[in-house]
Design a protein around this motif. Structure first.
Motif, short mmCIF file in Angstrom:
data_model
loop_
_atom_site.label_atom_id
_atom_site.label_comp_id
_atom_site.label_asym_id
_atom_site.label_seq_id
_atom_site.Cartn_x
_atom_site.Cartn_y
_atom_site.Cartn_z
N LEU A 198 4.86 10.47 8.52
CA LEU A 198 5.15 10.91 9.89
C LEU A 198 6.42 10.25 10.41
N LYS A 199 6.62 8.99 10.04
CA LYS A 199 7.86 8.29 10.42
C LYS A 199 9.05 8.94 9.74
N LEU A 200 8.92 9.25 8.46
CA LEU A 200 10.01 9.85 7.68
C LEU A 200 10.50 11.15 8.30
N VAL A 201 9.57 11.96 8.79
CA VAL A 201 9.96 13.28 9.34
C VAL A 201 10.16 13.24 10.86
N ASN A 202 10.17 12.02 11.42
CA ASN A 202 10.38 11.86 12.88
C ASN A 202 9.39 12.70 13.68
N PHE A 203 8.14 12.64 13.27
CA PHE A 203 7.09 13.44 13.90
C PHE A 203 6.89 13.04 15.37
N LEU A 204 6.80 11.74 15.59
CA LEU A 204 6.64 11.15 16.93
C LEU A 204 7.32 9.79 16.90
N GLN B 282 0.82 -1.21 0.00
CA GLN B 282 0.00 0.00 0.00
C GLN B 282 0.85 1.26 0.00
N ALA B 283 1.91 1.26 0.79
CA ALA B 283 2.81 2.42 0.88
C ALA B 283 4.22 1.91 1.13
N VAL B 284 5.19 2.65 0.61
CA VAL B 284 6.60 2.24 0.72
C VAL B 284 7.43 3.46 1.09
N ILE B 285 8.37 3.26 1.99
CA ILE B 285 9.32 4.31 2.35
C ILE B 285 10.71 3.84 1.93
N ASP B 286 11.45 4.69 1.26
CA ASP B 286 12.83 4.39 0.89
C ASP B 286 13.63 5.69 0.92
N ASN B 287 14.62 5.71 1.80
CA ASN B 287 15.46 6.89 1.96
C ASN B 287 14.58 8.10 2.28
N ASN B 288 14.53 9.11 1.40
CA ASN B 288 13.76 10.32 1.68
C ASN B 288 12.44 10.40 0.90
#
Length: 196
Positions: A162-168, A139-145
């Motif tokens: 939110l994980k990428l930007v270290n929100f919490l 559904q969604a993928v995070i890689d680097n930035n």
């Protein structure tokens, strides 16, 4: 204060950025603004939005660039492409969902990134899309930035951004969105009543 720019085009998918924008905007650390290629755009749901910035007016420093999907991303726009290239090359967070991922694929901006999207089938004619093996059926993928998501992944997209930007911390991000994922009564059974 950190700046999040939500880039929206005509016929943007108004639901795709709502959870993310509301989480960021409730924090005193973040400022949420909108941008587009024209002063006013209308969403798929009929909301008319007067954007904060035209592409040429966007601040130099963007802490998060969010590309909201919709029906108008099959465009050719040099300034838009250059903005995204700049953010990616500077290792600044970029998040794209739905039709916005199609734009990245069409312009070769998914190269060297694991990614997802609505369907690779839609990208068959894109000569700039050369890393088909990096497509992940999630559904969604995070890689680097970079975060990418398909159009049915609004909550998963929000979590990864939110994980990428270290929100919490991740546990707190999961809890913040669990009310929408689980519904009120399952949430109460898991975490307790949020209104008491």
């Amino acid at each position: 204060m950190k700046t999040a720019i939500f880039l929206i085009l005509d016929e943007y998918a108004d639901w795709e950025g709502s959870y993310l924008a509301s989480q960021l905007n409730q924090s005193s650390d973040w400022c949420v603004s909108t941008a587009s290629i024209k002063p006013q755009v209308t969403s798929i749901g009929g909301f008319k939005t007067n954007v904060d910035y035209l592409l040429t007016e966007i601040p130099q420093k963007i802490d998060l660039l969010v590309l909201i999907g919709g029906n108008s991303w099959s465009i050719s726009n040099k300034e838009l492409r250059e903005l995204i290239v700049k953010q990616l090359s500077m290792q600044q967070p970029v998040a794209a969902i739905c039709g916005a991922v199609d734009f990245l694929a069409q312009n070769g901006l998914l190269t060297n990134y694991k990614h997802t999207g609505n369907s690779q089938y839609l990208w068959q004619t894109y000569s700039e899309y050369t890393n088909q093996g990096d497509f992940i059926k999630k559904q969604a993928v995070i890689d680097n930035n970079l975060v990418t998501a398909n159009g049915t992944a609004t909550l998963q997209f929000t979590k990864l951004v939110l994980k990428l930007v270290n929100f919490l911390p991740e546990v707190e991000i999961a809890k913040a969105l669990a009310l929408h994922e689980l519904g009120f009564y399952k949430y109460c059974a898991t975490y307790g009543n949020p209104y008491q």
